[in-house]
Design a protein around this motif. Structure first.
Motif, PDB file in Angstrom:
ATOM      1  N   SER A 232       0.896  -1.105   0.100  1.00 35.24           N
ATOM      2  CA  SER A 232       0.053  -0.172   0.096  1.00 35.24           C
ATOM      3  C   SER A 232       0.867   1.194  -0.055  1.00 35.24           C
ATOM      4  CB  SER A 232      -0.766  -0.154   1.335  1.00 35.24           C
ATOM      5  OG  SER A 232      -1.530   1.226   1.533  1.00 35.24           O
ATOM      6  N   SER A 233       0.429   2.236  -0.830  1.00 33.09           N
ATOM      7  CA  SER A 233       1.093   3.559  -0.713  1.00 33.09           C
ATOM      8  C   SER A 233       0.153   4.598   0.010  1.00 33.09           C
ATOM      9  CB  SER A 233       1.015   4.115  -2.206  1.00 33.09           C
ATOM     10  OG  SER A 233       1.772   3.092  -3.087  1.00 33.09           O
ATOM     11  N   ASP A 234      -0.968   4.075   0.779  1.00 38.34           N
ATOM     12  CA  ASP A 234      -1.885   4.923   1.376  1.00 38.34           C
ATOM     13  C   ASP A 234      -2.470   4.198   2.706  1.00 38.34           C
ATOM     14  OD1 ASP A 234      -3.836   6.338   2.560  1.00 38.34           O
ATOM     15  OD2 ASP A 234      -4.718   7.270   0.631  1.00 38.34           O
ATOM     16  N   ILE A 235      -1.744   3.869   3.755  1.00 38.94           N
ATOM     17  CA  ILE A 235      -1.986   2.964   4.695  1.00 38.94           C
ATOM     18  C   ILE A 235      -3.606   3.274   5.408  1.00 38.94           C
ATOM     19  CG2 ILE A 235      -1.442   2.422   7.098  1.00 38.94           C
ATOM     20  CD1 ILE A 235       0.422   1.395   5.012  1.00 38.94           C
ATOM     21  N   LYS A 236      -3.912   4.447   5.380  1.00 34.41           N
ATOM     22  CA  LYS A 236      -5.116   5.091   6.068  1.00 34.41           C
ATOM     23  C   LYS A 236      -6.335   4.239   5.066  1.00 34.41           C
ATOM     24  CE  LYS A 236      -4.396   8.826   8.956  1.00 34.41           C
ATOM     25  NZ  LYS A 236      -4.369  10.295   9.169  1.00 34.41           N
ATOM     26  N   LYS A 237      -6.131   4.478   3.869  1.00 35.21           N
ATOM     27  CA  LYS A 237      -6.960   3.948   2.895  1.00 35.21           C
ATOM     28  C   LYS A 237      -7.076   2.520   2.959  1.00 35.21           C
ATOM     29  CE  LYS A 237      -8.213   4.567  -2.038  1.00 35.21           C
ATOM     30  NZ  LYS A 237      -7.302   3.950  -3.105  1.00 35.21           N
ATOM     31  N   GLU A 241     -10.525   0.192   3.897  1.00 30.71           N
ATOM     32  CA  GLU A 241     -11.007  -0.680   3.148  1.00 30.71           C
ATOM     33  C   GLU A 241     -11.124  -2.278   3.754  1.00 30.71           C
ATOM     34  OE1 GLU A 241      -9.197   1.191  -1.158  1.00 30.71           O
ATOM     35  OE2 GLU A 241      -8.036  -0.768  -0.226  1.00 30.71           O
ATOM     36  N   ASN A 242     -10.396  -2.417   4.898  1.00 30.94           N
ATOM     37  CA  ASN A 242     -10.268  -3.808   5.688  1.00 30.94           C
ATOM     38  C   ASN A 242     -10.642  -3.639   6.880  1.00 30.94           C
ATOM     39  OD1 ASN A 242      -8.858  -5.832   3.640  1.00 30.94           O
ATOM     40  ND2 ASN A 242      -7.738  -3.841   3.439  1.00 30.94           N
ATOM     41  N   ILE A 243     -11.651  -2.898   7.153  1.00 29.39           N
ATOM     42  CA  ILE A 243     -12.244  -2.505   8.543  1.00 29.39           C
ATOM     43  C   ILE A 243     -13.221  -3.884   9.005  1.00 29.39           C
ATOM     44  CG2 ILE A 243     -14.274  -1.349   9.717  1.00 29.39           C
ATOM     45  CD1 ILE A 243     -11.558   0.140   9.869  1.00 29.39           C
ATOM     46  N   ILE A 296      -0.925  -5.578   5.801  1.00 30.43           N
ATOM     47  CA  ILE A 296      -1.147  -4.468   4.897  1.00 30.43           C
ATOM     48  C   ILE A 296       0.527  -3.933   5.150  1.00 30.43           C
ATOM     49  CG2 ILE A 296      -1.754  -1.969   4.179  1.00 30.43           C
ATOM     50  CD1 ILE A 296      -4.336  -2.735   5.802  1.00 30.43           C
ATOM     51  N   ALA A 297       1.197  -4.038   4.107  1.00 28.35           N
ATOM     52  CA  ALA A 297       2.668  -3.572   3.972  1.00 28.35           C
ATOM     53  C   ALA A 297       2.916  -2.207   3.379  1.00 28.35           C
ATOM     54  CB  ALA A 297       3.512  -4.526   3.292  1.00 28.35           C
ATOM     55  N   GLU A 298       3.873  -1.156   3.864  1.00 29.96           N
ATOM     56  CA  GLU A 298       3.923   0.186   3.349  1.00 29.96           C
ATOM     57  C   GLU A 298       4.960   0.092   2.221  1.00 29.96           C
ATOM     58  OE1 GLU A 298       5.350   2.921   6.412  1.00 29.96           O
ATOM     59  OE2 GLU A 298       5.024   4.620   5.006  1.00 29.96           O
ATOM     60  N   ARG A 299       4.777   0.599   1.061  1.00 35.09           N
ATOM     61  CA  ARG A 299       5.568   0.780  -0.043  1.00 35.09           C
ATOM     62  C   ARG A 299       6.772   1.771   0.458  1.00 35.09           C
ATOM     63  NH1 ARG A 299       5.177  -0.178  -5.308  1.00 35.09           N
ATOM     64  NH2 ARG A 299       2.992  -0.530  -5.219  1.00 35.09           N
TER      65      ARG A 299
END
Ligand code: AMP
Ligand code: MG
Length: 319
Positions: A232-237, A241-243, A296-299
């Motif tokens: 992911s390039s947008d962690i919050k987003k 999406e996975n709540i 979720i891994a940060e780019r």
């Protein structure tokens, strides 16, 4: 489980007897065997469940030992070896006839490097032969960066794991080959390409075609956790999406915390790529223990070691 030991002589004797052994290097732990022992080499492929078309990296004790496996050394290769060995750089060189073709998967090049780990070097100095050593993990899974990771992967398949502590670099070596135009990047790794390009000039990209089938280090899915992982390039987003799911976060630094995540792994407190690379696989191993629904891994920034980390994350997240 194989026995975890600090006894270099014990492991050297085991290797002299055609056994395989897990050994520490500065990149990841390797599963090592005598390159001239067909029994040992077959065992490496068998234990890893590695397909025979995937060649092995040969480990030597010193730059001058290149001639034990290579029939010719391009001047650029010599310059890189002198600059970066011992270190996390693997060179593809024309192979000598005496190197068994099972090591090179039938290719006419051999992959070779001098590892930068005092224990690996003193082991290599005790032995009259180079060691073939792919990563000490089952094919496709996350590479091991501690002796305990290796032990968790294997039951009784080989006698010893030589303990050298956690690997300092933490991702595999950078692989460089050569053609008439200069140097080619085969695999991004622990040595940043910007460092290499200071000597070679701009690197050529490796072109895949039928004559050059993908080697597994280059497969789209590799180095992968069991848990579903996304980049992911947008962690919050991505969290939004996975709540409702059990989320693990794999982050570059500690800028970000989240109540929505079950567990957060920050790879570097102060945003150092070197530190992040050295922690990457251990963090992936830990996240895999939590029975998460998703990681979720940060780019990473696409420069220096960030390129190599993104390469591994990309392969870990490919469906
Ligand atoms: P590992 O030791 O598990 O990091 O994997 C070794 C990697 O080295 C393989 O995935 C191959 O991509 C690469 N390799 C080894 N020998 C050669 C070769 N002769 N030509 C191209 N790639 C090679
Ligand atoms: Mg491997």
């Amino acid at each position: 489980m194989p026995v975890i030991t600090h006894d270099i002589t014990l492991v050297a004797n085991s290797l002299l007897n055609d056994e395989v052994a897990a050994i520490p290097t500065e990149t990841v732990y390797g599963l090592a065997g005598n390159i001239f022992s067909e029994k040992a080499i077959r065992r490496i492929y068998e234990v890893k469940q590695r397909p025979l078309f995937n060649p092995l990296i040969v480990h030597i004790a010193a730059v001058k030992d290149m001639w034990k496996v290579a029939s010719f050394i391009p001047p650029l290769a010599q310059a890189l070896a002198e600059k970066f060995w011992p270190g996390p750089l693997t060179l593809l060189l024309p192979k000598k006839d005496t190197v068994p073709s099972i090591i090179t998967a039938g290719k006419d090049t051999v992959a070779v490097r001098v590892p930068q780990h005092p224990i690996a070097l003193s082991l290599l100095e005790k032995l009259p032969f180079p060691l073939a050593a792919p990563s000490a993990n089952p094919f496709g899974s996350i590479s091991p960066t501690t002796a305990e990771h290796v032990a968790s992967y294997f039951k009784q398949e080989f006698p010893f794991i030589l303990n050298g502590g956690p690997c300092k670099k933490g991702i595999e070596s950078t692989i460089i080959g050569f053609n008439e135009h200069g140097a080619i990047i085969y695999r991004y790794g622990s040595l940043a390409i910007e460092e290499i390009e200071k000597i070679t000039g701009p690197l050529q990209e490796y072109i895949r075609n039928e004559e050059n089938p993908d080697a597994p280090g280059m497969l789209l899915r590799h180095y992968a956790p069991v848990t579903k992982t996304v980049l992911s390039s947008d962690i919050k987003k991505s969290i939004a999406e996975n709540i409702g799911k059990k989320i693990g976060l794999l982050l570059f630094d500690d800028r970000y915390t989240s109540d929505e995540a079950t567990v957060v792994e920050s790879l570097s407190i102060d945003g150092s790529m070197e530190e992040a690379a050295s922690n990457l696989y251990a963090a992936m191993h830990r996240l895999d223990q939590y029975s998460l629904d998703i990681i979720i891994a940060e780019r990473f920034p696409d420069q220096g070691l960030g390129k190599s980390i993104n390469d591994r994350l990309q392969r870990a997240t490919h469906p």
